[in-house]
Design an enzyme around this catalytic site. Structure first.
Site, PDB file in Angstrom:
ATOM      1  NE  ARG A   1      47.915  42.311  44.449  1.00  0.00           N
ATOM      2  CZ  ARG A   1      48.805  42.685  45.375  1.00  0.00           C
ATOM      3  NH1 ARG A   1      49.561  43.749  45.200  1.00  0.00           N
ATOM      4  NH2 ARG A   1      48.978  41.960  46.471  1.00  0.00           N
TER       5      ARG A   1
ATOM      6  CG  ASP B   1      55.908  48.500  42.560  1.00  0.00           C
ATOM      7  OD1 ASP B   1      57.067  48.241  42.172  1.00  0.00           O
ATOM      8  OD2 ASP B   1      55.444  48.074  43.632  1.00  0.00           O
TER       9      ASP B   1
ATOM     10  CD  GLU C   1      52.986  41.732  39.588  1.00  0.00           C
ATOM     11  OE1 GLU C   1      52.554  42.855  39.292  1.00  0.00           O
ATOM     12  OE2 GLU C   1      53.293  41.395  40.746  1.00  0.00           O
TER      13      GLU C   1
ATOM     14  CG  HIS D   1      54.647  43.600  43.330  1.00  0.00           C
ATOM     15  ND1 HIS D   1      53.530  42.949  42.871  1.00  0.00           N
ATOM     16  CD2 HIS D   1      54.308  44.054  44.560  1.00  0.00           C
ATOM     17  CE1 HIS D   1      52.564  43.008  43.785  1.00  0.00           C
ATOM     18  NE2 HIS D   1      53.020  43.684  44.813  1.00  0.00           N
TER      19      HIS D   1
HETATM   20  P1  NAD Z   1      43.051  48.735  52.306  1.00  0.00           P
HETATM   21  O1  NAD Z   1      42.147  47.552  52.336  1.00  0.00           O
HETATM   22  O2  NAD Z   1      43.520  49.308  53.592  1.00  0.00           O
HETATM   23  O3  NAD Z   1      42.361  49.905  51.467  1.00  0.00           O
HETATM   24  C1  NAD Z   1      41.798  49.699  50.202  1.00  0.00           C
HETATM   25  C2  NAD Z   1      40.764  50.780  49.998  1.00  0.00           C
HETATM   26  O4  NAD Z   1      40.307  50.707  48.647  1.00  0.00           O
HETATM   27  C3  NAD Z   1      39.502  50.592  50.878  1.00  0.00           C
HETATM   28  O5  NAD Z   1      39.257  51.786  51.612  1.00  0.00           O
HETATM   29  C4  NAD Z   1      38.390  50.309  49.883  1.00  0.00           C
HETATM   30  O6  NAD Z   1      37.136  50.814  50.281  1.00  0.00           O
HETATM   31  C5  NAD Z   1      38.929  51.037  48.650  1.00  0.00           C
HETATM   32  N1  NAD Z   1      38.319  50.648  47.390  1.00  0.00           N
HETATM   33  C6  NAD Z   1      37.793  49.450  47.029  1.00  0.00           C
HETATM   34  N2  NAD Z   1      37.310  49.523  45.782  1.00  0.00           N
HETATM   35  C7  NAD Z   1      37.528  50.790  45.342  1.00  0.00           C
HETATM   36  C8  NAD Z   1      37.251  51.477  44.136  1.00  0.00           C
HETATM   37  N3  NAD Z   1      36.665  50.873  43.100  1.00  0.00           N
HETATM   38  N4  NAD Z   1      37.630  52.773  44.041  1.00  0.00           N
HETATM   39  C9  NAD Z   1      38.242  53.408  45.054  1.00  0.00           C
HETATM   40  N5  NAD Z   1      38.533  52.802  46.228  1.00  0.00           N
HETATM   41  C10 NAD Z   1      38.189  51.508  46.363  1.00  0.00           C
HETATM   42  O7  NAD Z   1      44.278  48.299  51.380  1.00  0.00           O
HETATM   43  P2  NAD Z   1      45.755  48.875  51.399  1.00  0.00           P
HETATM   44  O8  NAD Z   1      46.545  48.157  52.417  1.00  0.00           O
HETATM   45  O9  NAD Z   1      45.707  50.341  51.437  1.00  0.00           O
HETATM   46  O10 NAD Z   1      46.287  48.338  49.967  1.00  0.00           O
HETATM   47  C11 NAD Z   1      45.974  48.983  48.773  1.00  0.00           C
HETATM   48  C12 NAD Z   1      46.516  48.211  47.586  1.00  0.00           C
HETATM   49  O11 NAD Z   1      47.941  48.159  47.617  1.00  0.00           O
HETATM   50  C13 NAD Z   1      46.052  46.751  47.484  1.00  0.00           C
HETATM   51  O12 NAD Z   1      45.795  46.437  46.135  1.00  0.00           O
HETATM   52  C14 NAD Z   1      47.286  45.974  47.915  1.00  0.00           C
HETATM   53  O13 NAD Z   1      47.291  44.660  47.436  1.00  0.00           O
HETATM   54  C15 NAD Z   1      48.372  46.838  47.296  1.00  0.00           C
HETATM   55  N6  NAD Z   1      49.715  46.645  47.841  1.00  0.00           N
HETATM   56  C16 NAD Z   1      50.767  46.738  46.992  1.00  0.00           C
HETATM   57  C17 NAD Z   1      52.056  46.612  47.490  1.00  0.00           C
HETATM   58  C18 NAD Z   1      53.271  46.728  46.607  1.00  0.00           C
HETATM   59  O14 NAD Z   1      54.375  46.328  47.033  1.00  0.00           O
HETATM   60  N7  NAD Z   1      53.158  47.245  45.390  1.00  0.00           N
HETATM   61  C19 NAD Z   1      52.255  46.366  48.839  1.00  0.00           C
HETATM   62  C20 NAD Z   1      51.152  46.302  49.682  1.00  0.00           C
HETATM   63  C21 NAD Z   1      49.876  46.446  49.167  1.00  0.00           C
HETATM   64  C1  COI Z   2      51.095  42.866  49.239  1.00  0.00           C
HETATM   65  O1  COI Z   2      51.465  42.855  50.427  1.00  0.00           O
HETATM   66  O2  COI Z   2      49.922  42.653  48.895  1.00  0.00           O
HETATM   67  C2  COI Z   2      52.072  43.147  48.193  1.00  0.00           C
HETATM   68  O3  COI Z   2      51.690  43.540  47.119  1.00  0.00           O
HETATM   69  C3  COI Z   2      53.507  42.836  48.456  1.00  0.00           C
HETATM   70  C4  COI Z   2      53.999  41.626  47.697  1.00  0.00           C
HETATM   71  C5  COI Z   2      55.279  41.143  48.265  1.00  0.00           C
HETATM   72  C6  COI Z   2      53.015  40.499  47.614  1.00  0.00           C
END
Ligand code: NAD
Ligand code: COI
Length: 333
Positions: A235, A259, A264, A296
């Site tokens: 994020r 990303d 954004e 993203h």
């Molecule tokens: P998840 O909940 O499975 O894992 C997140 C992990 O982060 C957890 O294990 C938690 O304990 C840890 N965490 C929390 N605070 C922390 C800190 N200060 N330092 C280190 N670790 C910490 O989540 P996920 O599904 O692995 O998603 C991770 C990130 O990716 C989220 O921000 C999500 O929104 C983002 N995401 C982005 C996209 C994209 O298209 N760019 C897509 C999906 C998810």
């Molecule tokens: C999420 O699944 O959290 C993402 O960052 C993907 C986006 C399409 C919202």
């Protein structure tokens, strides 16, 4: 049962159509626009909402959902940082999400961007546009010679670790909630400062919370190795973009793949061709040859999109037919 889906793109429509064709007595309205002040009133007469957006789900939307008799909000993505969760609770709107539509999609993209950074693909592409086919000075390192710090070892972080290990990197990780398997592999460092001090590249895989707002700032950059590479597919608010610019100027940060970007919303997933972007911080980062900005799109694969649609629809359907809440984000007793 009547469902309304917002923010529906063309690439999602076949999955919506296929899913609804297998249900009886179910009406599904597909709305291309996101939930906004202009569209929220379309929810009247529906039982559930299935939506995908990074724009805010404001308190007044939950008030309107309650007034309209909406029984569930099922989001088609992972992140919940744009949702007023208190407002959802106050208005008794249960929320579900899709927590694991394809961790590999984001993990593979993370590796793609890391490789592009270390192989200087942006610099080579720019040089080749000018028919400059020289090698120097853009010599690369190799992933198997690097120590990579993974912050957040949830679903995506763990998928990234597997890929990095396959490539022969030395992987270290930090997470306040350690995973037992990774702990046994002795991947975790003792403190986040140790990860900063040892990593040649750091990749972020944690949620955006109030506590982690601008986690990467002028003070944290100081704790990192000179020339560290930063990859953020998590994020945008996790990084203070102005501090990143200063760190790139000084060479403290050697490159970044972003990303997600803290401001954004007016830029990503819009066609701004030929238009001036009124965000000087973004423009500064965008023009640098050691910064890769993508809109993203780490999630954006056919596998992920199919799962996002199907799982979100299943969550709404299950809740409305059985009262069982799969993948709860906000639970209402
Ligand atoms: P998840 O909940 O499975 O894992 C997140 C992990 O982060 C957890 O294990 C938690 O304990 C840890 N965490 C929390 N605070 C922390 C800190 N200060 N330092 C280190 N670790 C910490 O989540 P996920 O599904 O692995 O998603 C991770 C990130 O990716 C989220 O921000 C999500 O929104 C983002 N995401 C982005 C996209 C994209 O298209 N760019 C897509 C999906 C998810
Ligand atoms: C999420 O699944 O959290 C993402 O960052 C993907 C986006 C399409 C919202």
């Amino acid at each position: 049962m009547k469902l309304i889906a917002f923010g529906v793109r063309e690439d999602e429509r076949p999955y919506f159509k296929e899913w609804v064709s297998q249900k009886e007595n179910l009406e599904l309205k597909l709305v291309p626009e996101l939930i906004s002040d202009e569209t929220i009133d379309q929810i009247k007469g529906f039982d559930g909402i299935v939506s995908l957006q990074t724009t805010p789900y404001k308190r007044e939307y939950f008030e309107k959902m309650k007034a309209a008799g909406i029984k569930v909000l099922s989001i088609r993505n992972i992140g919940i940082d744009n949702i007023d969760l208190e407002a959802a609770k106050d208005n008794q709107i249960p929320i579900t999400n899709v927590p694991a539509y394809s961790p590999s999609a984001i993990a593979e993209f993370t590796i793609t961007q890391l490789m592009q950074l270390i192989r200087h693909t942006k610099q080579f592409n720019e040089k080749m546009q000018r028919q400059d086919f020289r090698w120097e000075p853009n010599i690369s390192t190799q992933i198997n010679q690097m120590t990579i710090g993974v912050m957040g070892t949830g679903r995506i972080g763990r998928a990234v670790i597997k890929l990095l290990q396959g490539l022969g990197a030395t992987v270290i990780a930090y997470d306040p909630y350690e995973n037992a398997e990774l702990k046994a592999e002795k991947i975790y460092v003792n403190s986040v400062d140790e990860l900063y001090a040892k990593s040649d590249a750091i990749t972020l895989h944690m949620p955006a919370t109030k506590d982690d707002y601008h986690l990467f700032n002028s003070e944290t950059f100081k704790k990192m190795k000179d020339g560290v590479l930063i990859i953020n597919t998590a994020r945008g608010t996790l990084i203070d973009s102005k501090a990143l610019i200063t760190a790139l100027d000084s060479g403290k940060v050697g490159g970044a793949a972003l990303d997600t970007y803290e401001h954004e919303l007016p830029i990503f997933n819009h066609n701004l061709a030929g238009k001036k972007i009124n965000d000087e911080v973004f423009n500064n980062l965008y023009k640098r040859d050691n910064v890769l900005i993508t809109p993203h799109i780490a999630f954006y694969t056919t596998e992920a999109v199919k799962n996002m649609v199907n799982v979100a629809l299943d969550c709404a359907y299950t809740y409305l037919t059985t009262g069982k809440q799969n993948n709860p984000v906000v639970k209402i007793d």
